[in-house]
Write a protein that holds these residues in place. Structure first.
Motif, short mmCIF file in Angstrom:
data_model
loop_
_atom_site.label_atom_id
_atom_site.label_comp_id
_atom_site.label_asym_id
_atom_site.label_seq_id
_atom_site.Cartn_x
_atom_site.Cartn_y
_atom_site.Cartn_z
N LYS A 20 11.26 -29.79 -21.83
CA LYS A 20 11.14 -29.41 -20.37
C LYS A 20 9.62 -29.23 -20.06
O LYS A 20 9.27 -29.21 -18.92
CB LYS A 20 11.91 -28.25 -20.05
N ASP A 21 8.83 -29.08 -21.02
CA ASP A 21 7.52 -29.04 -20.94
C ASP A 21 6.82 -30.23 -20.22
O ASP A 21 7.68 -31.28 -20.04
CB ASP A 21 6.76 -28.86 -22.25
N ASN A 22 5.41 -30.09 -19.83
CA ASN A 22 5.02 -31.45 -19.20
C ASN A 22 4.45 -32.40 -20.17
O ASN A 22 3.19 -32.81 -19.94
CB ASN A 22 3.95 -30.90 -17.96
N ASN A 23 5.29 -32.78 -21.03
CA ASN A 23 4.78 -33.76 -21.94
C ASN A 23 5.39 -35.20 -21.40
O ASN A 23 6.55 -35.52 -21.18
CB ASN A 23 5.51 -33.54 -23.42
N LYS A 24 4.26 -36.07 -21.40
CA LYS A 24 4.33 -37.59 -20.79
C LYS A 24 4.96 -38.64 -22.12
O LYS A 24 5.53 -39.42 -21.58
CB LYS A 24 3.37 -38.07 -20.17
N HIS A 25 4.39 -38.17 -23.21
CA HIS A 25 4.87 -39.18 -24.42
C HIS A 25 5.66 -38.54 -25.31
O HIS A 25 5.57 -37.42 -25.73
CB HIS A 25 3.36 -39.37 -24.63
N LEU A 26 6.30 -39.40 -26.20
CA LEU A 26 6.94 -39.05 -27.27
C LEU A 26 6.38 -40.02 -28.51
O LEU A 26 6.59 -41.23 -28.23
CB LEU A 26 8.44 -39.22 -27.16
N VAL A 27 6.10 -39.40 -29.39
CA VAL A 27 5.50 -40.20 -30.57
C VAL A 27 6.46 -39.84 -31.73
O VAL A 27 6.67 -38.47 -32.09
CB VAL A 27 4.19 -39.94 -31.15
N ILE A 28 7.21 -40.66 -32.26
CA ILE A 28 7.96 -40.38 -33.37
C ILE A 28 7.51 -40.91 -34.76
O ILE A 28 6.77 -42.10 -35.02
CB ILE A 28 9.18 -41.43 -33.39
N VAL A 29 7.27 -39.95 -35.61
CA VAL A 29 6.48 -40.03 -36.97
C VAL A 29 7.52 -40.06 -38.19
O VAL A 29 8.08 -38.97 -38.10
CB VAL A 29 5.28 -38.93 -37.05
N SER A 30 7.43 -41.03 -38.91
CA SER A 30 8.31 -41.11 -40.03
C SER A 30 7.13 -40.55 -41.35
O SER A 30 6.15 -41.16 -41.60
CB SER A 30 8.55 -42.50 -40.52
N LEU A 91 5.64 -34.31 -29.14
CA LEU A 91 5.84 -34.33 -27.53
C LEU A 91 4.37 -34.00 -27.13
O LEU A 91 3.80 -32.86 -27.35
CB LEU A 91 6.86 -33.44 -27.15
N THR A 92 3.59 -35.03 -26.32
CA THR A 92 2.10 -34.87 -25.76
C THR A 92 1.89 -35.19 -24.45
O THR A 92 2.70 -36.00 -24.07
CB THR A 92 1.32 -35.48 -27.07
N ASP A 93 0.85 -34.62 -24.15
CA ASP A 93 0.31 -34.97 -22.95
C ASP A 93 -0.68 -35.74 -22.96
O ASP A 93 -1.13 -36.65 -22.16
CB ASP A 93 -0.06 -33.49 -21.94
N CYS A 94 -1.39 -35.71 -24.11
CA CYS A 94 -2.58 -36.63 -24.59
C CYS A 94 -2.15 -38.25 -24.66
O CYS A 94 -1.08 -38.69 -24.54
CB CYS A 94 -3.16 -36.11 -25.86
N ASP A 95 -3.45 -38.96 -24.84
CA ASP A 95 -2.95 -40.38 -24.92
C ASP A 95 -2.33 -40.85 -26.38
O ASP A 95 -2.82 -40.17 -27.29
CB ASP A 95 -4.49 -41.16 -25.03
N PRO A 96 -1.19 -41.32 -26.23
CA PRO A 96 -0.33 -41.43 -27.47
C PRO A 96 -1.31 -42.00 -28.49
O PRO A 96 -0.94 -41.77 -29.83
CB PRO A 96 0.66 -42.32 -27.09
N GLU A 97 -1.99 -43.02 -28.34
CA GLU A 97 -2.78 -43.85 -29.44
C GLU A 97 -4.08 -42.86 -30.08
O GLU A 97 -3.98 -43.07 -31.30
CB GLU A 97 -3.67 -45.01 -28.43
#
Length: 141
Positions: A20-30, A91-97
């Motif tokens: 529910k936070d204002n996170n625009k991106h989801l990065v999955i890390v194995s 879960l992040t708001d920053c640039d996923p790259e």
């Protein structure tokens, strides 16, 4: 100590709050074959601008399936097939790259016991899959 059902409810509530936070991106890390201290260092490095969630895969899948659409992030449901093995959700708001470069920049060393059993496997590799709220961006390795 809380019962098993109470611990599960608390975990699902935490994951729901992160969604529910204002996170625009989801990065999955194995993060197979990494020490807990290495995962902790990555978590601390990302803490100011990102939330790192690790836990039971079934809980993460169920929480994404139920809570992502209601949080306005239906594209995050596309992450469910990628949640297998030892993975973490960032879960992040920053640039996923930028986040993936930060994670990949850590010097990672394998666990000693796994080094002996699988000597032909590469160590310290992190597979990264980036999902935006609207679509899948890319899969890096």
């Amino acid at each position: 100590m809380a019962s098993k059902a109470a611990r599960k409810a608390i975990y699902l509530q935490k994951l729901r709050n992160h969604l529910k936070d204002n996170n625009k991106h989801l990065v999955i890390v194995s993060a197979d074959n990494l020490r807990v201290s290495q995962i902790q260092a990555i978590r601390q490095g990302l803490r100011p601008h990102s939330s790192v969630v690790m836990g039971k895969n079934s809980f993460m899948r169920r929480s994404l399936e139920i809570h992502a659409p209601s949080a306005g992030k239906p594209a995050f449901v596309g992450a469910i097939p990628h949640i297998n093995g030892k993975v973490g959700l960032i879960l992040t708001d920053c640039d996923p790259e930028e986040v993936s470069e930060t994670v990949a920049g850590y010097k990672l060393q394998p666990l000693d016991s796994t080094r002996r059993s699988n000597s032909n496997r590469k160590w310290g590799e992190i597979e990264i899959i980036i999902l935006e709220n609207s679509r899948k961006v890319n899969g890096l390795k």
